[in-house]
Structure formats: structure tokens, C-alpha cells
Motif scaffolding. Structure first.
Motif, mmCIF file in Angstrom:
data_model
loop_
_atom_site.group_PDB
_atom_site.id
_atom_site.type_symbol
_atom_site.label_atom_id
_atom_site.label_comp_id
_atom_site.label_asym_id
_atom_site.label_seq_id
_atom_site.Cartn_x
_atom_site.Cartn_y
_atom_site.Cartn_z
ATOM 1 N N UNK A 33 0.941 -1.374 0.178
ATOM 2 C CA UNK A 33 -0.197 0.026 -0.111
ATOM 3 C C UNK A 33 0.696 1.261 0.049
ATOM 4 N N UNK A 34 1.920 1.400 0.768
ATOM 5 C CA UNK A 34 2.616 2.477 0.898
ATOM 6 C C UNK A 34 3.553 2.526 -0.599
ATOM 7 N N UNK A 35 3.794 1.564 -1.005
ATOM 8 C CA UNK A 35 4.357 1.056 -2.149
ATOM 9 C C UNK A 35 3.758 1.965 -3.452
ATOM 10 N N UNK A 36 2.489 1.590 -3.545
ATOM 11 C CA UNK A 36 1.293 2.418 -4.677
ATOM 12 C C UNK A 36 0.797 3.745 -4.132
ATOM 13 N N UNK A 37 1.395 4.339 -3.056
ATOM 14 C CA UNK A 37 0.379 5.172 -2.730
ATOM 15 C C UNK A 37 1.982 6.197 -3.143
ATOM 16 N N UNK A 38 3.391 5.958 -2.742
ATOM 17 C CA UNK A 38 4.209 6.990 -3.108
ATOM 18 C C UNK A 38 4.707 6.587 -4.770
ATOM 19 N N UNK A 39 4.746 5.413 -5.263
ATOM 20 C CA UNK A 39 4.694 5.320 -6.837
ATOM 21 C C UNK A 39 3.544 6.186 -7.995
ATOM 22 N N UNK A 40 2.107 6.231 -6.898
ATOM 23 C CA UNK A 40 1.642 7.019 -7.619
ATOM 24 C C UNK A 40 1.884 8.307 -7.924
ATOM 25 N N UNK A 41 1.981 8.793 -6.501
ATOM 26 C CA UNK A 41 2.771 10.023 -6.827
ATOM 27 C C UNK A 41 3.783 10.516 -7.650
#
Length: 142
Positions: A99-107
Motif C-alpha cells: 500500500x505504501x509502495x502504491x501511494x508513493x509510486x502514484x505520486x
């Protein structure tokens, strides 16, 4: 398709790495197991570079300092998983990491940071976040 397979394989390795490092930490200590994990990885990569490397390792002095933080981020990630796995389990640890990976990747994608092409954030990505977050919350319920 090959790269999807490789990343599924890498995800499986992260899931296995987490409890292995947590078990090591029970014997040698939390920070010490993080160090040993990275030392083993460094030795593996040094051999790979010696045998198969085609890059220009000596040009490292030409790189900007911010490009050196990847190893630090990886070390912090390993340390965090060693701390989390015994307390919340492997599945919850990996889901929270994803989840953390997805959030930062999206940014990163949305703003095109680090020289990447801009990939705008949209409702499909938001829906994907919601599904992963729901999975994480369901996993944490006991």
C-alpha cells in the motif's frame, strides 16, 4: 509479460525475506540482522558485477548525491519489516508495504519525478488503492 512475472517473483521473495530476516533478528538482534541481510546482498551483487557487469562502476563519482539514497531506503525497508513481521504477521506487513509502495509510486508517476514520464492519477488508480487498503484492513482483523 516477462517483467510482470519477474515482479511477481520479486514480491514472493520479499514475502519470504521478511520472516527470514525476522528469525535472524531473534538470534543476532534487529539492527544486526539488517546489516547481515544487506551484507549478503552486497556480496551477491559484487559477484554478479564481477561475472556479468557491463556498466561503468568507476563513473560513480559523476552521479548526483540523491541517487545514493536507494540503498538507505532499502535498509530502512528491511529494518521496518524485521520489526513488523513478529507483531502483525507476514501478510499484513507485506500488504502494508505494498500500500505504501502504491501511494508513493502514484505520486512519482503523477509528477514524473526522477526523470520518468508523467502518468496522471485517475479514478482507476484510486479504486486500486481502495481495494488494497480494504485487503489490508481485512487482514488486520483478528
Amino acid at each position: 509479460m516477462l517483467y510482470i512475472f519477474l515482479m511477481v517473483l520479486a514480491g514472493g521473495m520479499i514475502a519470504a525475506q521478511s520472516p527470514i530476516n525476522a528469525a535472524l533478528s531473534r538470534t543476532v538482534g534487529v539492527l544486526e540482522s539488517s546489516l547481515l541481510s544487506f551484507a549478503g546482498g552486497t556480496l551477491f551483487l559484487a559477484l554478479a558485477v564481477l561475472c556479468f557487469g557491463r556498466g561503468h562502476l568507476l563513473r560513480v563519482a559523476e552521479t548526483p548525491p540523491w541517487q545514493w539514497i536507494g540503498g538507505i531506503l532499502g535498509a530502512i525497508m528491511v529494518l521496518c519489516t524485521i520489526l513488523a513481521v513478529p507483531r502483525i504477521g507476514v501478510l499484513a506487513t507485506v500488504l502494508a508495504m505494498i500500500f505504501g509502495n502504491l501511494v508513493v509510486a502514484a505520486v512519482i508517476d503523477n509528477f514524473g519525478w526522477f526523470g520518468l514520464a508523467v502518468t496522471p492519477f485517475g479514478w482507476r488508480r484510486l479504486f486500486g488503492f481502495a481495494l488494497v487498503l480494504a485487503g489490508l484492513l481485512l487482514t488486520l482483523r483478528r
